[in-house]
Design a protein around this motif. Structure first.
Motif, PDB file in Angstrom:
ATOM      1  N   GLU A 271       0.830  -1.209   0.000  1.00  0.00           N
ATOM      2  CA  GLU A 271       0.000   0.000   0.000  1.00  0.00           C
ATOM      3  C   GLU A 271       0.863   1.258   0.000  1.00  0.00           C
ATOM      4  OE1 GLU A 271      -3.541   2.071   2.676  1.00  0.00           O
ATOM      5  OE2 GLU A 271      -3.295  -0.108   2.645  1.00  0.00           O
ATOM      6  N   ARG A 272       1.898   1.271   0.817  1.00  0.00           N
ATOM      7  CA  ARG A 272       2.750   2.464   0.879  1.00  0.00           C
ATOM      8  C   ARG A 272       3.569   2.632  -0.392  1.00  0.00           C
ATOM      9  NH1 ARG A 272       4.605   1.141   7.087  1.00  0.00           N
ATOM     10  NH2 ARG A 272       2.608   1.712   8.065  1.00  0.00           N
ATOM     11  N   ALA A 273       3.985   1.526  -0.999  1.00  0.00           N
ATOM     12  CA  ALA A 273       4.739   1.636  -2.249  1.00  0.00           C
ATOM     13  C   ALA A 273       3.875   2.200  -3.367  1.00  0.00           C
ATOM     14  CB  ALA A 273       5.296   0.273  -2.646  1.00  0.00           C
ATOM     15  N   THR A 274       2.626   1.767  -3.459  1.00  0.00           N
ATOM     16  CA  THR A 274       1.754   2.316  -4.503  1.00  0.00           C
ATOM     17  C   THR A 274       1.371   3.758  -4.201  1.00  0.00           C
ATOM     18  OG1 THR A 274      -0.160   1.288  -3.422  1.00  0.00           O
ATOM     19  CG2 THR A 274       0.854   0.084  -5.239  1.00  0.00           C
ATOM     20  N   ASP A 275       1.202   4.094  -2.925  1.00  0.00           N
ATOM     21  CA  ASP A 275       0.957   5.500  -2.576  1.00  0.00           C
ATOM     22  C   ASP A 275       2.154   6.363  -2.953  1.00  0.00           C
ATOM     23  OD1 ASP A 275      -1.595   5.166  -1.616  1.00  0.00           O
ATOM     24  OD2 ASP A 275      -1.021   5.124   0.501  1.00  0.00           O
ATOM     25  N   ARG A 276       3.357   5.869  -2.672  1.00  0.00           N
ATOM     26  CA  ARG A 276       4.569   6.603  -3.039  1.00  0.00           C
ATOM     27  C   ARG A 276       4.645   6.785  -4.547  1.00  0.00           C
ATOM     28  NH1 ARG A 276       7.212  10.072  -0.497  1.00  0.00           N
ATOM     29  NH2 ARG A 276       6.803  11.170  -2.436  1.00  0.00           N
ATOM     30  N   SER A 277       4.247   5.760  -5.283  1.00  0.00           N
ATOM     31  CA  SER A 277       4.244   5.855  -6.739  1.00  0.00           C
ATOM     32  C   SER A 277       3.317   6.967  -7.210  1.00  0.00           C
ATOM     33  CB  SER A 277       3.801   4.524  -7.357  1.00  0.00           C
ATOM     34  OG  SER A 277       4.766   3.518  -7.128  1.00  0.00           O
ATOM     35  N   ARG A 278       2.135   7.032  -6.641  1.00  0.00           N
ATOM     36  CA  ARG A 278       1.179   8.075  -7.042  1.00  0.00           C
ATOM     37  C   ARG A 278       1.761   9.456  -6.794  1.00  0.00           C
ATOM     38  NH1 ARG A 278      -2.857   8.016  -3.633  1.00  0.00           N
ATOM     39  NH2 ARG A 278      -4.664   8.568  -4.895  1.00  0.00           N
ATOM     40  N   LEU A 279       2.382   9.647  -5.643  1.00  0.00           N
ATOM     41  CA  LEU A 279       2.961  10.951  -5.322  1.00  0.00           C
ATOM     42  C   LEU A 279       4.120  11.291  -6.260  1.00  0.00           C
ATOM     43  CD1 LEU A 279       2.985  10.597  -1.429  1.00  0.00           C
ATOM     44  CD2 LEU A 279       1.529  12.144  -2.761  1.00  0.00           C
ATOM     45  N   ASP A 280       4.992  10.314  -6.510  1.00  0.00           N
ATOM     46  CA  ASP A 280       6.158  10.588  -7.350  1.00  0.00           C
ATOM     47  C   ASP A 280       5.766  10.825  -8.802  1.00  0.00           C
ATOM     48  OD1 ASP A 280       7.856  10.441  -5.212  1.00  0.00           O
ATOM     49  OD2 ASP A 280       8.475   8.378  -5.576  1.00  0.00           O
ATOM     50  N   LEU A 281       4.807  10.085  -9.298  1.00  0.00           N
ATOM     51  CA  LEU A 281       4.367  10.303 -10.675  1.00  0.00           C
ATOM     52  C   LEU A 281       3.696  11.663 -10.816  1.00  0.00           C
ATOM     53  CD1 LEU A 281       3.113   6.706 -11.372  1.00  0.00           C
ATOM     54  CD2 LEU A 281       4.997   7.848 -12.551  1.00  0.00           C
ATOM     55  N   ALA A 282       3.000  12.101  -9.771  1.00  0.00           N
ATOM     56  CA  ALA A 282       2.443  13.458  -9.798  1.00  0.00           C
ATOM     57  C   ALA A 282       3.563  14.492  -9.851  1.00  0.00           C
ATOM     58  CB  ALA A 282       1.565  13.692  -8.568  1.00  0.00           C
ATOM     59  N   ALA A 283       4.643  14.244  -9.111  1.00  0.00           N
ATOM     60  CA  ALA A 283       5.766  15.183  -9.094  1.00  0.00           C
ATOM     61  C   ALA A 283       6.479  15.236 -10.432  1.00  0.00           C
ATOM     62  CB  ALA A 283       6.749  14.783  -7.995  1.00  0.00           C
ATOM     63  N   LEU A 284       6.525  14.123 -11.147  1.00  0.00           N
ATOM     64  CA  LEU A 284       7.281  14.041 -12.404  1.00  0.00           C
ATOM     65  C   LEU A 284       6.453  14.455 -13.620  1.00  0.00           C
ATOM     66  CD1 LEU A 284       9.116  10.656 -11.736  1.00  0.00           C
ATOM     67  CD2 LEU A 284      10.170  12.923 -11.811  1.00  0.00           C
ATOM     68  N   ARG A 285       5.228  14.901 -13.401  1.00  0.00           N
ATOM     69  CA  ARG A 285       4.385  15.271 -14.545  1.00  0.00           C
ATOM     70  C   ARG A 285       4.960  16.445 -15.331  1.00  0.00           C
ATOM     71  NH1 ARG A 285      -0.475  17.614 -12.661  1.00  0.00           N
ATOM     72  NH2 ARG A 285       0.856  18.129 -10.901  1.00  0.00           N
ATOM     73  N   LEU A 286       4.826  16.339 -16.630  1.00  0.00           N
ATOM     74  CA  LEU A 286       5.103  17.444 -17.542  1.00  0.00           C
ATOM     75  C   LEU A 286       3.834  17.720 -18.336  1.00  0.00           C
ATOM     76  CD1 LEU A 286       8.521  16.180 -18.974  1.00  0.00           C
ATOM     77  CD2 LEU A 286       8.202  17.815 -17.110  1.00  0.00           C
ATOM     78  N   GLU A 287       3.723  18.928 -18.847  1.00  0.00           N
ATOM     79  CA  GLU A 287       2.559  19.267 -19.661  1.00  0.00           C
ATOM     80  C   GLU A 287       2.990  19.834 -20.996  1.00  0.00           C
ATOM     81  OE1 GLU A 287      -0.284  21.721 -17.683  1.00  0.00           O
ATOM     82  OE2 GLU A 287      -1.022  20.092 -16.426  1.00  0.00           O
ATOM     83  N   MET A 288       2.196  19.550 -22.015  1.00  0.00           N
ATOM     84  CA  MET A 288       2.402  20.111 -23.345  1.00  0.00           C
ATOM     85  C   MET A 288       1.047  20.498 -23.911  1.00  0.00           C
ATOM     86  SD  MET A 288       5.138  17.572 -25.204  1.00  0.00           S
ATOM     87  CE  MET A 288       5.056  18.566 -26.705  1.00  0.00           C
ATOM     88  N   GLU A 289       1.090  21.407 -24.867  1.00  0.00           N
ATOM     89  CA  GLU A 289      -0.133  21.717 -25.602  1.00  0.00           C
ATOM     90  C   GLU A 289      -0.076  20.980 -26.934  1.00  0.00           C
ATOM     91  OE1 GLU A 289      -2.117  25.594 -27.611  1.00  0.00           O
ATOM     92  OE2 GLU A 289      -1.838  25.686 -25.433  1.00  0.00           O
ATOM     93  N   VAL A 290      -1.050  20.119 -27.187  1.00  0.00           N
ATOM     94  CA  VAL A 290      -1.113  19.323 -28.410  1.00  0.00           C
ATOM     95  C   VAL A 290      -2.477  19.513 -29.039  1.00  0.00           C
ATOM     96  CG1 VAL A 290      -0.963  17.013 -29.406  1.00  0.00           C
ATOM     97  CG2 VAL A 290       0.499  17.626 -27.475  1.00  0.00           C
ATOM     98  N   ARG A 291      -2.486  20.026 -30.262  1.00  0.00           N
ATOM     99  CA  ARG A 291      -3.727  20.229 -31.007  1.00  0.00           C
ATOM    100  C   ARG A 291      -4.734  21.021 -30.187  1.00  0.00           C
ATOM    101  NH1 ARG A 291      -3.649  14.065 -33.486  1.00  0.00           N
ATOM    102  NH2 ARG A 291      -2.167  14.508 -35.126  1.00  0.00           N
ATOM    103  N   GLY A 292      -4.229  22.076 -29.540  1.00  0.00           N
ATOM    104  CA  GLY A 292      -5.091  22.993 -28.820  1.00  0.00           C
ATOM    105  C   GLY A 292      -5.504  22.561 -27.437  1.00  0.00           C
ATOM    106  N   GLN A 293      -4.973  21.447 -26.930  1.00  0.00           N
ATOM    107  CA  GLN A 293      -5.337  21.023 -25.590  1.00  0.00           C
ATOM    108  C   GLN A 293      -4.095  20.694 -24.785  1.00  0.00           C
ATOM    109  OE1 GLN A 293      -7.085  16.952 -25.258  1.00  0.00           O
ATOM    110  NE2 GLN A 293      -6.982  16.930 -27.486  1.00  0.00           N
ATOM    111  N   ARG A 294      -4.204  20.894 -23.472  1.00  0.00           N
ATOM    112  CA  ARG A 294      -3.106  20.569 -22.576  1.00  0.00           C
ATOM    113  C   ARG A 294      -3.150  19.090 -22.252  1.00  0.00           C
ATOM    114  NH1 ARG A 294       0.875  24.212 -21.833  1.00  0.00           N
ATOM    115  NH2 ARG A 294       1.139  23.692 -19.643  1.00  0.00           N
TER     116      ARG A 294
END
Length: 717
Positions: A271-294
């Protein structure tokens, strides 16, 4: 052909072992494993445990691949402060609690210093001081030594060019601001350091305050470094620095996490490993605009890879589909937008090819490095097709598949026309760029693909897992051609292509020697590269292994020469180049092992899959439930604790995705035609698993499983 050799005893770990010459990611040790980082999108601040960045080291504030701060050292009366404790509070914030050493006129531990910092729409830090003297005032000099070298991130790892003659300094006379600017032809960057309390004086690039504290009195100054917007910047954290300690900052990642699937387990490690994964993947997010949407997609890892990678980003998106489709869809759209359109020797671009890596620092923008983007990978194109298929299986999003039809056909064209360089039916690689990688597979260090005796093969190389990906990609694209793409003739051709590849591969890549195994690849002369590697796990994942050979492959992967007790080694201990700290020559990579686990489950080897899963989860528990990029290949029975690879990224995206992939394997959770299908085999060490907000087919599902029984049902709206 190499003859069998006695298995060497695993040497006891000596962390002074030098890094392999082929390690593309090795870095100097100035900050070391006890460094501390805060990050947000493509920005991070990397410091020591006191919060300092010594000038000339590898730390600093990096934004969009450019180091805006290369020195950030706080001293009191010229003395370094002592660390009482320092920790990250969230991925974007940290706290450092320090005290003074004994100094002339100032006994030890009389002044406590607290540094609070976060990265959001700017880099902000508050420095608070408090005097515990009860009898008389204390006076001291507080100095913040600042440096800005504007180094490209590539240089930070290898050697920084001196730009001082081109850096213009315009510091405010009243002590309220430092300003550095660097504007060579074709590039520009600037660093501003703003102070809420103006310094009493500026000496060179140092801010100096003469502080006097009455008994039991405090003092503080807020520092701010604005960050320019740019590609990959997610919605930033906003708020006052005082909110850091109380958790009151507006953090968009918390809203993002709240919409993802959540797992509960009787085993707190899972449970803690999957919770840690959720937090870390949120931290590593990047955003781009593709075809008018983020769109949102995962960056590869901290500190060196906070950017879009083809292979890493695609595998992470695949691992995390069980938690929701957003990262997969964003990855597909973003990489399709940057798909190759022409032939370019410098960047290894070819029509239809999916990129390897994107950078935005000076060396890239001025054309000295081929990373805008770089296409030096021979597997990302197939992985893109695999992810497109898996995304569709989980969502039945016909519209997105049709939107990406031309990209999918271009990817197929690349595999057939450019990937197969000599027409032998295999996808090979050989860089054409003077700056290109010699190995363009996941084992991308110069010695990552080698013969059992250590010889380096001649190019071009056709590694085994790339053929497995190609086989899987063609079958999956055939499924899409039968479905939303409505092209039965294409489906028939693709299945025939896959069948020929299956037959040819199982003839050319299998050796009956040493228990029977798949070689790591074929060299440029079509000689089998005869080392035993973890790539065999990828072959199970792709489905290219005949059922009658699967048992021998599973036995190889779980043999003590391959399985360390924590995970599957990248190279067997039988082979001459084996090194427990060899980057691809004996280390254990959690993502690599997670793909093997999925492959073992695919062929019905559930006990073997569970054994690897439990080893990885035990390793995660030793690192705050966060799996590092790679572990040393030392045998568990000898070291008794897991040893991280010396310069492993942490967090790293596909290592963060591994616990989610392992959970999927425990449950054998897959999308059917209209509902989720579960076939669990959960060992007693894990116990009962429940999950909620699991998204599939545009709906939310709940599941529960224990042992070999389980059920899935729709959540109430």
């Amino acid at each position: 052909m190499a003859s069998a050799r006695p298995t060497p005893a695993d040497p006891m770990p000596d962390l002074r072992v030098s890094r392999q010459s082929g390690d593309q990611r090795a870095v100097p040790p100035e900050l070391g494993p006890n460094s501390l980082a805060v990050l947000s999108g493509p920005t991070f601040m990397y410091s020591d445990q006191a919060g300092n960045v010594p000038a000339g080291g590898i730390g600093g504030l990096v934004h969009l691949d450019t180091r805006l701060l290369s020195g950030w050292e706080l001293t009191l009366n010229g003395g370094r402060l002592l660390v009482l404790r320092s920790e990250t509070l969230d991925h974007f914030s940290a706290q450092f609690v320090l005290t003074n050493p004994a100094l002339p006129g100032l006994p030890a531990d009389n002044v406590t210093v607290r540094r609070l910092r976060y990265v959001g729409d700017a880099f902000r830090e508050r420095v608070e001081l408090f005097s515990f003297r009860s009898d008389e005032p204390v006076r001291f000099e507080l100095r913040l030594a600042v440096a800005a070298d504007f180094a490209d991130l590539f240089e930070v790892k290898s050697g920084v060019r001196d730009r001082s003659a081109q850096i213009v300094r315009r510091h405010a006379p009243d002590g309220s601001e430092l300003h550095f600017s660097y504007r060579p032809e074709g590039f520009s960057a600037e660093t501003q350091v703003r102070c809420s309390v103006p310094a009493d004086r500026i000496e060179g690039d140092d801010l100096v305050w003469e502080v006097e504290l009455a008994p039991r009195e405090g003092w503080q100054v807020d520092l701010e470094v604005p960050l320019p917007p740019g590609p990959g910047v997610v919605e930033p954290v906003r708020g006052d620095i005082a909110q850091v300690i109380h958790g009151g900052l507006d953090d968009p990642s918390r809203r993002w996490i709240a919409d993802r699937a959540r797992l509960h387990s009787e085993n707190p490690i899972l449970e803690r490993a999957t919770d840690r994964s959720r937090l870390d993947l949120a931290a590593l997010r990047l955003e781009m605009e593709v075809r008018g949407q983020r769109v949102t997609l995962p960056g590869a890892g901290l500190p060196w890879f906070l950017t879009i990678f083809g292979r890493d980003t695609l595998i992470t998106a695949y691992q995390t589909l069980v938690a929701g489709p957003a990262l997969a869809r964003g990855t597909l759209l973003a990489l399709a937008r940057l798909q190759g359109r022409r032939c370019d020797d410098f960047t290894d671009e070819e029509p239809g090819k999916i990129l390897h890596e994107v950078r935005s620092g000076e060396l890239t923008r001025t054309g000295q490095k081929p990373y805008n983007p770089n296409y030096g990978t021979a597997d990302a194109t197939q992985l893109w097709l695999i992810l497109l298929s898996e995304y569709w299986r989980w969502t039945r999003d016909d519209d997105t598949v049709r939107l990406l039809r031309d990209n999918a056909l271009a990817a197929l064209g690349w595999m057939d026309d450019y990937g197969d360089r000599d027409g032998d039916g295999y996808v090979e690689y050989a860089t054409r760029s003077p700056e290109g990688l010699g190995n363009q597979c996941w084992r991308d260090s110069p010695d990552g693909v080698c013969f059992a005796d250590g010889r380096i093969p001649v190019l071009p190389i056709a590694t085994s897992e790339i053929q497995g990906y190609t086989y899987d990609a063609k079958l999956r694209l055939a499924e899409l051609a039968d479905g939303p793409l409505d092209d039965p003739a294409l489906a028939e051709r693709l299945r025939a292509d896959a069948a020929r590849l299956y037959e040819r591969f199982n003839r050319d890549y299998w050796l009956d020697e040493r228990g029977g195994f798949y070689v790591v690849g074929l060299d440029g002369d079509k000689n089998p590269i005869d080392s035993k590697t973890s790539n065999m796990g990828h072959l199970l994942w792709s489905g290219i292994v005949p059922p009658e050979r699967a048992e021998r492959v599973a036995r190889q992967l779980l043999h003590p020469d391959m399985f360390s007790g924590w995970g599957i080694r990248t190279l067997s201990r039988e082979e001459r180049p084996y090194n427990a700290l060899g980057y691809h020559l004996g280390t254990v990579w959690p993502h690599d092992s997670s793909l093997a686990v999925l492959g073992l489950v695919r062929y019905g080897y559930r006990a073997e899959a569970n054994r690897v899963t439990l080893g990885l989860l035990d390793a995660a528990a030793q690192f705050g439930h966060r799996l590092p990029e790679a572990l040393g290949g030392y045998d568990r029975s000898r070291t008794r604790f897991a040893v991280p690879y010396p310069t492993a990224c942490s967090p790293q995206a596909w290592a963060s995705g591994a616990p989610l992939a392992l959970t999927r394997a425990l449950l054998n959770l897959n999308p059917g035609d209209t509902e989720l299908v579960i076939d669990p085999d959960i060992p007693p060490e894990i116990g009962r698993i429940t999950a909620e907000r699991v998204r599939a087919f545009g709906r939310r599902w709940k599941l529960e499983a224990v042992g070999r029984s389980g059920h899935v049902r729709l959540e109430e709206d």
